[in-house]
Design a protein around this motif. Structure first.
Motif, PDB file in Angstrom:
ATOM      1  N   LEU A   1       8.653 -16.851   0.141  1.00  0.00           N
ATOM      2  CA  LEU A   1       7.669 -16.602   1.204  1.00  0.00           C
ATOM      3  C   LEU A   1       6.438 -17.507   1.099  1.00  0.00           C
ATOM      4  O   LEU A   1       5.610 -17.522   2.022  1.00  0.00           O
ATOM      5  CB  LEU A   1       7.218 -15.142   1.177  1.00  0.00           C
ATOM      6  CG  LEU A   1       8.275 -14.098   1.550  1.00  0.00           C
ATOM      7  CD1 LEU A   1       7.755 -12.694   1.271  1.00  0.00           C
ATOM      8  CD2 LEU A   1       8.674 -14.231   3.014  1.00  0.00           C
ATOM      9  N   LEU A   2       6.307 -18.263   0.030  1.00  0.00           N
ATOM     10  CA  LEU A   2       5.126 -19.111  -0.152  1.00  0.00           C
ATOM     11  C   LEU A   2       4.949 -20.082   1.021  1.00  0.00           C
ATOM     12  O   LEU A   2       5.901 -20.749   1.444  1.00  0.00           O
ATOM     13  CB  LEU A   2       5.225 -19.890  -1.454  1.00  0.00           C
ATOM     14  CG  LEU A   2       4.941 -19.086  -2.730  1.00  0.00           C
ATOM     15  CD1 LEU A   2       5.344 -19.890  -3.967  1.00  0.00           C
ATOM     16  CD2 LEU A   2       3.464 -18.702  -2.791  1.00  0.00           C
ATOM     17  N   GLY A   3       3.724 -20.120   1.546  1.00  0.00           N
ATOM     18  CA  GLY A   3       3.403 -21.011   2.647  1.00  0.00           C
ATOM     19  C   GLY A   3       3.747 -20.484   4.026  1.00  0.00           C
ATOM     20  O   GLY A   3       3.409 -21.112   5.031  1.00  0.00           O
ATOM     21  N   LYS A   4       4.403 -19.338   4.098  1.00  0.00           N
ATOM     22  CA  LYS A   4       4.812 -18.801   5.391  1.00  0.00           C
ATOM     23  C   LYS A   4       3.764 -17.854   5.964  1.00  0.00           C
ATOM     24  O   LYS A   4       3.057 -17.170   5.233  1.00  0.00           O
ATOM     25  CB  LYS A   4       6.149 -18.061   5.270  1.00  0.00           C
ATOM     26  CG  LYS A   4       7.316 -18.976   4.938  1.00  0.00           C
ATOM     27  CD  LYS A   4       8.636 -18.209   4.937  1.00  0.00           C
ATOM     28  CE  LYS A   4       9.803 -19.156   4.662  1.00  0.00           C
ATOM     29  NZ  LYS A   4      11.100 -18.449   4.689  1.00  0.00           N
ATOM     30  N   ARG A   5       3.702 -17.848   7.297  1.00  0.00           N
ATOM     31  CA  ARG A   5       2.904 -16.841   7.980  1.00  0.00           C
ATOM     32  C   ARG A   5       3.704 -15.549   8.035  1.00  0.00           C
ATOM     33  O   ARG A   5       4.908 -15.568   8.316  1.00  0.00           O
ATOM     34  CB  ARG A   5       2.539 -17.301   9.390  1.00  0.00           C
ATOM     35  CG  ARG A   5       1.543 -18.462   9.409  1.00  0.00           C
ATOM     36  CD  ARG A   5       1.184 -18.835  10.830  1.00  0.00           C
ATOM     37  NE  ARG A   5       0.135 -19.851  10.873  1.00  0.00           N
ATOM     38  CZ  ARG A   5      -0.415 -20.329  11.983  1.00  0.00           C
ATOM     39  NH1 ARG A   5      -0.011 -19.866  13.158  1.00  0.00           N
ATOM     40  NH2 ARG A   5      -1.356 -21.249  11.927  1.00  0.00           N
ATOM     41  N   VAL A   6       3.019 -14.441   7.794  1.00  0.00           N
ATOM     42  CA  VAL A   6       3.721 -13.150   7.749  1.00  0.00           C
ATOM     43  C   VAL A   6       2.925 -12.087   8.488  1.00  0.00           C
ATOM     44  O   VAL A   6       1.701 -12.146   8.582  1.00  0.00           O
ATOM     45  CB  VAL A   6       3.968 -12.684   6.290  1.00  0.00           C
ATOM     46  CG1 VAL A   6       4.938 -13.611   5.580  1.00  0.00           C
ATOM     47  CG2 VAL A   6       2.655 -12.571   5.519  1.00  0.00           C
ATOM     48  N   LEU A   7       3.664 -11.104   9.017  1.00  0.00           N
ATOM     49  CA  LEU A   7       3.073  -9.906   9.596  1.00  0.00           C
ATOM     50  C   LEU A   7       2.983  -8.849   8.507  1.00  0.00           C
ATOM     51  O   LEU A   7       3.928  -8.670   7.734  1.00  0.00           O
ATOM     52  CB  LEU A   7       3.934  -9.392  10.751  1.00  0.00           C
ATOM     53  CG  LEU A   7       4.208 -10.365  11.893  1.00  0.00           C
ATOM     54  CD1 LEU A   7       5.156  -9.737  12.908  1.00  0.00           C
ATOM     55  CD2 LEU A   7       2.910 -10.810  12.557  1.00  0.00           C
ATOM     56  N   VAL A   8       1.863  -8.139   8.470  1.00  0.00           N
ATOM     57  CA  VAL A   8       1.620  -7.174   7.399  1.00  0.00           C
ATOM     58  C   VAL A   8       1.293  -5.808   8.014  1.00  0.00           C
ATOM     59  O   VAL A   8       0.285  -5.666   8.699  1.00  0.00           O
ATOM     60  CB  VAL A   8       0.454  -7.616   6.498  1.00  0.00           C
ATOM     61  CG1 VAL A   8       0.336  -6.689   5.298  1.00  0.00           C
ATOM     62  CG2 VAL A   8       0.620  -9.061   6.056  1.00  0.00           C
ATOM     63  N   PRO A   9       2.131  -4.793   7.786  1.00  0.00           N
ATOM     64  CA  PRO A   9       1.819  -3.447   8.286  1.00  0.00           C
ATOM     65  C   PRO A   9       0.534  -2.907   7.655  1.00  0.00           C
ATOM     66  O   PRO A   9       0.065  -3.422   6.634  1.00  0.00           O
ATOM     67  CB  PRO A   9       3.045  -2.623   7.862  1.00  0.00           C
ATOM     68  CG  PRO A   9       4.137  -3.634   7.671  1.00  0.00           C
ATOM     69  CD  PRO A   9       3.447  -4.856   7.139  1.00  0.00           C
ATOM     70  N   PRO A  10      -0.028  -1.835   8.247  1.00  0.00           N
ATOM     71  CA  PRO A  10      -1.317  -1.336   7.758  1.00  0.00           C
ATOM     72  C   PRO A  10      -1.272  -0.596   6.433  1.00  0.00           C
ATOM     73  O   PRO A  10      -2.318  -0.245   5.900  1.00  0.00           O
ATOM     74  CB  PRO A  10      -1.768  -0.392   8.884  1.00  0.00           C
ATOM     75  CG  PRO A  10      -0.521   0.005   9.576  1.00  0.00           C
ATOM     76  CD  PRO A  10       0.396  -1.165   9.478  1.00  0.00           C
ATOM     77  N   ALA A  11      -0.080  -0.348   5.891  1.00  0.00           N
ATOM     78  CA  ALA A  11       0.018   0.364   4.617  1.00  0.00           C
ATOM     79  C   ALA A  11       1.252  -0.094   3.864  1.00  0.00           C
ATOM     80  O   ALA A  11       2.210  -0.596   4.449  1.00  0.00           O
ATOM     81  CB  ALA A  11       0.064   1.872   4.839  1.00  0.00           C
ATOM     82  N   ASP A  12       1.209   0.069   2.544  1.00  0.00           N
ATOM     83  CA  ASP A  12       2.345  -0.201   1.666  1.00  0.00           C
ATOM     84  C   ASP A  12       2.953   1.121   1.208  1.00  0.00           C
ATOM     85  O   ASP A  12       2.451   1.745   0.278  1.00  0.00           O
ATOM     86  CB  ASP A  12       1.879  -0.975   0.415  1.00  0.00           C
ATOM     87  CG  ASP A  12       2.043  -2.460   0.569  1.00  0.00           C
ATOM     88  OD1 ASP A  12       2.740  -2.895   1.495  1.00  0.00           O
ATOM     89  OD2 ASP A  12       1.470  -3.209  -0.242  1.00  0.00           O
ATOM     90  N   PRO A  13       4.035   1.586   1.830  1.00  0.00           N
ATOM     91  CA  PRO A  13       4.684   2.805   1.328  1.00  0.00           C
ATOM     92  C   PRO A  13       5.364   2.523  -0.007  1.00  0.00           C
ATOM     93  O   PRO A  13       5.686   1.383  -0.336  1.00  0.00           O
ATOM     94  CB  PRO A  13       5.722   3.125   2.414  1.00  0.00           C
ATOM     95  CG  PRO A  13       5.364   2.274   3.588  1.00  0.00           C
ATOM     96  CD  PRO A  13       4.677   1.070   3.033  1.00  0.00           C
ATOM     97  N   GLY A  14       5.596   3.598  -0.769  1.00  0.00           N
ATOM     98  CA  GLY A  14       6.296   3.418  -2.039  1.00  0.00           C
ATOM     99  C   GLY A  14       7.724   2.939  -1.838  1.00  0.00           C
ATOM    100  O   GLY A  14       8.229   2.122  -2.587  1.00  0.00           O
TER     101      GLY A  14
END
Length: 283
Positions: free
Chosen positions: A39-52
């Motif tokens: 994933l290095l260097g890539k644009r990513v979408l990030v949800p508002p939380a990190d579930p377990g």
């Protein structure tokens, strides 16, 4: 007692380009553990939380209400998150920046409401709420062959009605005889004489939405804030109530795909008025 027994997750460090107040974001990966180096260097979408991701709640599809979830700070310019939940903007997922920050936030929330409600094509549905989530939900429903009846409140912006009509939605003004007006709008579509699905896209819309849910109907509620008490007779009407706490991270890809296809006008859905998604840009 249930415990989170997951192995150490793969992590990525992200320089945030833009975010929503919920913490949903878009950014560039500039640091990663070994298993996420791709994933290095890539644009990513990030949800508002990190579930377990491994607890019993997550395994039952409840990532949005995971007790181990870590919420994000919407003002953070750098974040470190679990790579499992990020969505890379590659392989055809090309979205405009900064508007892309709304995809794992308001757009995915709208898609989660649609998915949890279990709607089929041409099924009569009413949407109550004046916000960006309603905007994106209407576009999702139209893409799925569903014509929603949307309640337009007295305080809605002047352009809101025109936008809804332009999307092919049935527009019903909030009034003292709202139930009759809703039934008439549905009958005009030839899909029945009453709504079987009602969706409230904000806590403030729940009281009105609950009043429209007749016997044996389904009421889906976005419960991401203080929720008013439901009418005392709603259970006696055998109404099925579905609570949605927020966007499910597994649905971000599908939400993004609808934006890429043009079913959702992402750029047009971001702005400062109440019917558009708010996005904060970092420089």
């Amino acid at each position: 007692m249930s415990q989170n027994t997951a192995a150490e997750p793969e992590l990525v460090g992200i320089a945030v380009l833009a975010a929503q107040p919920s913490g949903a974001a878009v950014g560039v990966v500039d640091d990663a553990t070994q298993g996420s180096a791709i994933l290095l260097g890539k644009r990513v979408l990030v949800p508002p939380a990190d579930p377990g991701g491994q607890c019993e709640v997550c395994r039952r599809g409840g990532a949005a209400v995971c007790a181990f979830a870590k919420r994000r700070d919407a003002t953070a310019k750098r974040i470190r998150v679990t790579s499992r939940w990020v969505v890379a903007l590659d392989h055809g997922l090309d979205l405009p920046i900064p508007a892309a920050a709304a995809v794992p936030g308001d757009v995915a929330t709208a898609y989660t409401l649609y998915a949890r409600t279990g709607l089929g094509p041409r099924e009569p549905v009413v949407v109550v709420g004046t916000n960006a989530i309603t905007r994106f939900l209407v576009e999702i429903l139209r893409a799925k062959g569903i014509t929603p009846a949307v309640v337009v409140g007295r305080d809605a912006p002047p352009h809101w009605r025109d936008w809804l009509l332009g999307k092919g939605a049935a527009v019903v003004d909030d009034s003292s005889d709202l139930g009759t007006a809703i039934n008439a709008a549905i009958a005009a579509q030839g899909t029945g004489n009453r709504p079987w699905r009602v969706i409230a896209t904000e806590p403030a819309a729940i009281t009105v939405a609950a009043s429209l849910a007749g016997a044996r109907a389904t009421l889906t509620v976005l419960a991401d804030g203080a929720v008013p008490a439901l009418p005392g007779d709603i259970l006696a009407r055998e109404v099925t109530i579905i609570g949605v706490a927020g966007p499910h991270p597994d649905l971000v890809v599908e939400a993004a795909a609808l934006c890429v296809k043009g079913d959702i006008d992402l750029a047009g859905g971001v702005g400062d008025d109440p019917t558009r998604a708010r996005v904060i840009t970092f420089t």
